[in-house]
Enzyme design. Sequence first.
Site, PDB file in Angstrom:
ATOM      1  CG  HIS A  28      35.943  63.687  30.434  1.00  0.00           C
ATOM      2  ND1 HIS A  28      37.173  63.093  30.392  1.00  0.00           N
ATOM      3  CD2 HIS A  28      35.837  64.396  29.291  1.00  0.00           C
ATOM      4  CE1 HIS A  28      37.782  63.426  29.260  1.00  0.00           C
ATOM      5  NE2 HIS A  28      36.985  64.211  28.572  1.00  0.00           N
TER       6      HIS A  28
ATOM      7  N   GLY B  15      50.761  67.630  15.917  1.00  0.00           N
ATOM      8  CA  GLY B  15      49.308  67.851  15.918  1.00  0.00           C
ATOM      9  C   GLY B  15      48.851  68.838  16.985  1.00  0.00           C
TER      10      GLY B  15
ATOM     11  CB  ALA C  56      51.645  67.152  20.074  1.00  0.00           C
ATOM     12  NE  ARG C  57      50.406  72.604  16.335  1.00  0.00           N
ATOM     13  CZ  ARG C  57      49.531  73.596  16.382  1.00  0.00           C
ATOM     14  NH1 ARG C  57      49.869  74.753  16.903  1.00  0.00           N
ATOM     15  NH2 ARG C  57      48.313  73.439  15.909  1.00  0.00           N
TER      16      ARG C  57
ATOM     17  CD  GLU D 289      33.141  71.707  27.250  1.00  0.00           C
ATOM     18  OE1 GLU D 289      34.323  71.798  26.908  1.00  0.00           O
ATOM     19  OE2 GLU D 289      32.334  70.918  26.740  1.00  0.00           O
TER      20      GLU D 289
ATOM     21  CE  LYS E 107      39.776  68.977  34.367  1.00  0.00           C
ATOM     22  NZ  LYS E 107      40.416  70.204  33.871  1.00  0.00           N
TER      23      LYS E 107
ATOM     24  N   GLY F 100      52.236  61.872  16.268  1.00  0.00           N
ATOM     25  CA  GLY F 100      51.331  63.019  16.172  1.00  0.00           C
ATOM     26  C   GLY F 100      51.939  64.220  16.879  1.00  0.00           C
TER      27      GLY F 100
HETATM   28  P1  NAP Z   1      45.622  66.494  14.707  1.00  0.00           P
HETATM   29  O1  NAP Z   1      45.829  67.917  15.040  1.00  0.00           O
HETATM   30  O2  NAP Z   1      44.860  66.131  13.473  1.00  0.00           O
HETATM   31  O3  NAP Z   1      47.076  65.833  14.596  1.00  0.00           O
HETATM   32  C1  NAP Z   1      47.291  64.541  14.123  1.00  0.00           C
HETATM   33  C2  NAP Z   1      48.769  64.226  14.154  1.00  0.00           C
HETATM   34  O4  NAP Z   1      48.952  62.894  13.696  1.00  0.00           O
HETATM   35  C3  NAP Z   1      49.620  65.122  13.274  1.00  0.00           C
HETATM   36  O5  NAP Z   1      50.864  65.324  13.891  1.00  0.00           O
HETATM   37  C4  NAP Z   1      49.777  64.278  12.010  1.00  0.00           C
HETATM   38  O6  NAP Z   1      50.930  64.709  11.324  1.00  0.00           O
HETATM   39  C5  NAP Z   1      49.907  62.891  12.625  1.00  0.00           C
HETATM   40  N1  NAP Z   1      49.557  61.806  11.719  1.00  0.00           N
HETATM   41  C6  NAP Z   1      48.446  61.701  10.954  1.00  0.00           C
HETATM   42  N2  NAP Z   1      48.478  60.564  10.230  1.00  0.00           N
HETATM   43  C7  NAP Z   1      49.643  59.949  10.525  1.00  0.00           C
HETATM   44  C8  NAP Z   1      50.270  58.735  10.107  1.00  0.00           C
HETATM   45  N3  NAP Z   1      49.719  57.934   9.201  1.00  0.00           N
HETATM   46  N4  NAP Z   1      51.451  58.414  10.655  1.00  0.00           N
HETATM   47  C9  NAP Z   1      52.047  59.207  11.566  1.00  0.00           C
HETATM   48  N5  NAP Z   1      51.496  60.363  12.014  1.00  0.00           N
HETATM   49  C10 NAP Z   1      50.318  60.725  11.492  1.00  0.00           C
HETATM   50  O7  NAP Z   1      44.938  65.681  15.903  1.00  0.00           O
HETATM   51  P2  NAP Z   1      44.900  66.073  17.461  1.00  0.00           P
HETATM   52  O8  NAP Z   1      43.799  67.035  17.683  1.00  0.00           O
HETATM   53  O9  NAP Z   1      46.275  66.440  17.909  1.00  0.00           O
HETATM   54  O10 NAP Z   1      44.432  64.701  18.119  1.00  0.00           O
HETATM   55  C11 NAP Z   1      45.293  63.608  18.313  1.00  0.00           C
HETATM   56  C12 NAP Z   1      44.589  62.550  19.158  1.00  0.00           C
HETATM   57  O11 NAP Z   1      44.265  63.108  20.419  1.00  0.00           O
HETATM   58  C13 NAP Z   1      43.261  62.054  18.583  1.00  0.00           C
HETATM   59  O12 NAP Z   1      43.075  60.706  18.965  1.00  0.00           O
HETATM   60  C14 NAP Z   1      42.233  62.926  19.294  1.00  0.00           C
HETATM   61  O13 NAP Z   1      40.971  62.294  19.368  1.00  0.00           O
HETATM   62  C15 NAP Z   1      42.869  63.019  20.662  1.00  0.00           C
HETATM   63  N6  NAP Z   1      42.449  64.180  21.441  1.00  0.00           N
HETATM   64  C16 NAP Z   1      42.694  65.446  20.999  1.00  0.00           C
HETATM   65  C17 NAP Z   1      42.327  66.522  21.767  1.00  0.00           C
HETATM   66  C18 NAP Z   1      42.620  67.919  21.317  1.00  0.00           C
HETATM   67  O14 NAP Z   1      42.324  68.825  22.104  1.00  0.00           O
HETATM   68  N7  NAP Z   1      43.167  68.148  20.151  1.00  0.00           N
HETATM   69  C19 NAP Z   1      41.700  66.321  23.003  1.00  0.00           C
HETATM   70  C20 NAP Z   1      41.468  65.024  23.445  1.00  0.00           C
HETATM   71  C21 NAP Z   1      41.866  63.957  22.654  1.00  0.00           C
HETATM   72  P3  NAP Z   1      51.169  64.344   9.751  1.00  0.00           P
HETATM   73  O15 NAP Z   1      49.912  64.713   9.020  1.00  0.00           O
HETATM   74  O16 NAP Z   1      52.359  65.138   9.370  1.00  0.00           O
HETATM   75  O17 NAP Z   1      51.419  62.882   9.707  1.00  0.00           O
END
Ligand code: NAP
Length: 483
Positions: A240, A20, A23-24, A216, A182, A17
């Site tokens: 949390h 995603g 990550a970014r 928030e 934190k 990911g």
């Molecule tokens: P996102 O923006 O939807 O990104 C998902 C990532 O997973 C993308 O890089 C996608 O790229 C990849 N992916 C999807 N299906 C895949 C597959 N079959 N094989 C390999 N890679 C795959 O999601 P996100 O917001 O970054 O969240 C990621 C995780 O972190 C989730 O569990 C979310 O609940 C958790 N989280 C996120 C946040 C946040 O602030 N965003 C906060 C707390 C927790 P491709 O489509 O190119 O495969």
Amino acid sequence: MVSRVIPVEPFDLVIFGGTGDLARRKILPGLYRRFQAGQMTDDSRIIGAARGELSDEAFRNLVAEAIAEFLPKTQQDPAAIADFLKRLQYVAVDAQGENGWPQLKALVRDDVVQAFYFSVAPALFGDLASRLTAHGIAGPQARVVVEKPFGRDLATAKALNATLAQHFAESQIYRIDHYLGKETVQNLMAVRFANILFEPLWKSEYVDHVQITVAETVSVEGRGAYYDTSGAMRDMVQNHLMQLLCLIAMEPPYHFDPNAVRDEKLKVIRALDPVRPEDIVRGQYVGLKGQASYLEDAENKNSKTESYIALKLHISNWRWKGTPFYLRTGKRLRARASEIAITFREPPHSIFDDAEGWRENVLVIRLQPDEGMNLKVMIKEPGPGGMRLTQVPLDMSFADALGEAAQDVPDAYERLIMDVIRGNQTLFMRGDEVEAAWAWADPIIEGWERRGERPQPYDPGSSGPEDALMLMHRDGRRWREIR
Ligand code: NAP
């Protein structure tokens, strides 16, 4: 005061990911910050992995853009960024197919620390875990980092734990709760256990009540459909706020060691009394001045999901019997503020006539914004008048007290990822902790669903529904102002 940076061992970190949102926004900019601080050795590498077909170059550009977007300009050093980008590679891998796995195996070294960050939907955790082992990529010491949500109830959390356990030992699994990373949260442990001052008072005999607030200002706009399947209880309280509660209420562990700390946290969760329905208030923000309501943001006009929750908890053990813990969290509130406030009891007898000026001692631990601590104490009101009392804060904003070192405090994600590389699980949730928290939350959520309860409306920019105020008023107490 300048903080010391001790480099970690060389590592290969694979971020599934890697393209995603998380990550970014957090993981990759955080890793750059650690690189810039000198914590990453030159031979460490970060490998982005997702389905999208990207070249290394395209992935590096994506990371450069993320750093530019999500870090303040002052933290962007072009030479360090260019150097950092050289440590990045990318492999197109499908968690649910065979594409890309041999290429990943060829890249990941087995003579350095191996870490695999599952920054993908939890539905993919099992696929990733089984393919990492089936392809012989993850060695016996490899670490896997899993993101929240860790299940949506006890049954799904158990299933996730069981799936991961088929491939990895508990000592290899790092369940992230970024609140634990934190600075102030860790300071809470330092304040409690590195000073003689507070611990003798840290019990129901001296503590009247504890308030934990995570407020928030943001709405759920943009992720309303996802949030609507979760709500404040699942999204914030079960993880949390529960973690914060544990750190305040736990017994001193025998050592600052991952299992000793987590054993004590687990005991707190297990000692929680069932919560009475009248001790819970749920809310949903309404629309105001052209801004969307929760129901509009969630795109579900019949939603019964809460965007706010306040609840009163009791911990049935010797230390805390008789001291309520009030927790609240919500979206679209008056201010963005997270704090823990410990209100002490009145002195047993007042020798002063000035009863009016008297206020309780309160220890406030601010998590955000402006991390720090503040102890409210009584003093004599200055001046030649009689012996009148007034309350003043003994304030310790970390930014003021620690100067330069506080300016450069690592973000929670940075610290936690470095802990993964160091192999330190203290700030990560153990499987049994997560399950115990769900075992506590499940009956509460099931009760709402069974009774078909609707959350109460509250105005955006307020402190939540009226009944939440009443929750404390009827105990003769008041919430602290959200600001
Ligand atoms: P996102 O923006 O939807 O990104 C998902 C990532 O997973 C993308 O890089 C996608 O790229 C990849 N992916 C999807 N299906 C895949 C597959 N079959 N094989 C390999 N890679 C795959 O999601 P996100 O917001 O970054 O969240 C990621 C995780 O972190 C989730 O569990 C979310 O609940 C958790 N989280 C996120 C946040 C946040 O602030 N965003 C906060 C707390 C927790 P491709 O489509 O190119 O495969």
